[in-house]
Design an enzyme around this catalytic site. Structure first.
Site, PDB file in Angstrom:
ATOM      1  N   ASP A  40     -68.207  11.626   1.441  1.00 47.41           N
ATOM      2  CA  ASP A  40     -68.948  11.352   2.668  1.00 47.41           C
ATOM      3  C   ASP A  40     -68.154  11.917   3.860  1.00 47.41           C
ATOM      4  OD1 ASP A  40     -71.129   8.919   3.482  1.00 47.41           O
ATOM      5  OD2 ASP A  40     -69.657   9.399   5.042  1.00 47.41           O
TER       6      ASP A  40
ATOM      7  N   HIS B 101     -68.307   1.183   4.351  1.00 46.01           N
ATOM      8  CA  HIS B 101     -67.605   0.637   5.522  1.00 46.01           C
ATOM      9  C   HIS B 101     -67.613  -0.894   5.594  1.00 46.01           C
ATOM     10  CE1 HIS B 101     -67.275   4.663   7.100  1.00 46.01           C
ATOM     11  NE2 HIS B 101     -68.579   4.804   7.244  1.00 46.01           N
TER      12      HIS B 101
ATOM     13  N   ASP C  18     -73.750  13.404   4.331  1.00 43.14           N
ATOM     14  CA  ASP C  18     -73.658  13.692   5.771  1.00 43.14           C
ATOM     15  C   ASP C  18     -72.637  14.783   6.106  1.00 43.14           C
ATOM     16  OD1 ASP C  18     -71.651  11.933   5.045  1.00 43.14           O
ATOM     17  OD2 ASP C  18     -72.080  10.437   6.598  1.00 43.14           O
TER      18      ASP C  18
ATOM     19  N   HIS D 252     -67.438  10.457   6.451  1.00 42.25           N
ATOM     20  CA  HIS D 252     -66.651   9.374   7.072  1.00 42.25           C
ATOM     21  C   HIS D 252     -65.677   8.761   6.069  1.00 42.25           C
ATOM     22  CE1 HIS D 252     -70.496   9.685   9.283  1.00 42.25           C
ATOM     23  NE2 HIS D 252     -69.742   9.488  10.345  1.00 42.25           N
TER      24      HIS D 252
HETATM   25 ZN   LIG Z   1     -70.837   8.930   6.420  1.00 41.18          ZN
END
Ligand SMILES: [Zn+2]
Length: 370
Positions: A169, A133, A252, A171
């Site tokens: 992931d 990110h 995650d 995200h």
């Molecule tokens: Zn994540």
């Protein structure tokens, strides 16, 4: 060509924490190192201590102003209101902590070294990497630096011409997409939970053709992820014919993770890693998210085993088990009485299930772009 897979780690991860009740208060990379050693899977010849990236090397993606601000925040242990606003340092997500520059700079140094070590091919695992990110001029979503971007740039610098970046992931890798948008030499494939922060990565978001974004609904199971692997990830990589693959292997999306609502077992991660192992001369596997200390430690250790063609033990040896027994998950109810298999096994029970039509339809929409 590397004779055997290398593991790039560091002692900086041991005992370092984002502090308080931050999701990254839990140990992760140190667990993988300890567990892999307890299993006899990490001889000294395969372990490389990660160098810390010099500030100038980080300018390959980050602005000099931001890199200076990050180093200064670590030195001073405090940020001004102006710095907080401008660089998103000292926020709830990206707190000031003791190693806030050295730790991400070690992750970045590790992936940049990996890009160099992979010049002539091979496999490198950098579980401290995967902070997808990070933005050029600010911290974002627990990520102070964007090591996946630096990893891809290092691979390119050392001879790779076509890099496939696969991100599983929970995200969406917004920082990576920002950098390689419209770049025909990088193909990004991301599978992430829909309607979840950072809210980028819609199905229609192509980043000028570079990105294949597959948002998935809550409860994604292993059977669904296998379809994603077989119908989207593997063919998209195959058609692209990369000479390097980067797999961001955030854990995650595993059922018991506290931050997402996907329901994979670590079998999904193992199968995807395995499926990518012979698809290009270079493979770099990164970590990423993963906020349940048992799931993340077991998942990434398993991945290291997969990369080395190790046989998965059905039950861990006593010394491997004790690494997992010693883990604590303060402030989370999952830590009160961890189920037995979190401490005695590496492979989860599979979580197979029905394959929802909406997932098939989205895969078809992406396949239409092949
Ligand atoms: Zn994540």
């Amino acid at each position: 060509m590397l004779k055997q897979p290398l593991f790039i780690g560091s002692e900086i991860y041991r005992g370092s924490s984002y502090g308080g009740l931050h999701p990254l208060r839990v140990p992760r990379v140190s667990t993988v190192m300890d567990l892999s050693r307890a299993l006899g899977w990490l001889p000294d010849a395969q372990y490389v201590t990660s160098p810390r990236a010099k500030p100038k090397a980080l300018w390959a993606f980050h602005t000099p102003e931001y890199v200076s601000a990050l180093a200064r925040a670590e030195r001073r242990g405090v940020v001004s209101d102006l710095e907080r606003d401008q660089f998103q340092l000292g926020t709830h997500s990206n707190p000031v902590f003791a190693e806030m520059f050295r730790r991400p700079a070690t992750g970045a140094g590790g992936v940049m070294l990996a890009g160099e070590l992979l010049s002539n091919g091979g496999i490198v695992h950098v579980p401290g990497g995967g902070t997808h990110h990070g933005m050029p001029d600010r911290a974002n979503g627990f990520c102070y630096l964007n090591d996946p971007v630096l990893a891809i740039k290092s691979l390119q610098h050392h001879g790779a011409e076509r890099v496939a970046y696969i991100d599983i992931d929970a995200h969406h890798p917004d920082g990576v997409e920002v950098e390689f948008s419209v770049d025909p030499s990088v193909r990004m494939i991301s599978v992430h939970e829909e309607k979840r922060w950072p809210f980028t990565g819609a199905l229609e978001e192509t980043a000028g053709g570079s990105s294949f974004n597959l948002p998935v609904p809550r409860g994604l199971n292993d059977s669904e992820m296998r379809v994603v692997q077989e119908e989207l990830i593997v063919p998209a990589v195959d058609i692209f014919a990369p000479d390097a693959i980067v797999l961001q292997c955030g854990s995650d999306a595993i059922e018991e993770d506290p931050l997402s609502r996907l329901s994979l077992s670590n079998n999904a991660h193992a199968e995807i890693a395995k499926s990518l192992m012979n698809m290009s001369p270079r493979l770099m596997v990164l970590g990423g998210g993963g906020y349940n200390p048992w799931s993340v430690g077991r998942c990434w250790t398993r991945i290291w085993g997969v990369l080395n063609d190790q046989k998965m033990p059905t039950r861990l040896s006593k010394n491997a088990e004790s690494v997992l027994r010693d883990l604590r998950f303060e402030g989370n109810s999952r830590g009160r009485s961890p189920p037995e298999h979190w401490c005695t096994t590496l492979a989860d029970q599979p979580n197979e299930g029905p394959i929802r039509n909406e997932i098939r339809a989205r895969i078809d929409a992406l396949r239409a772009r092949f």
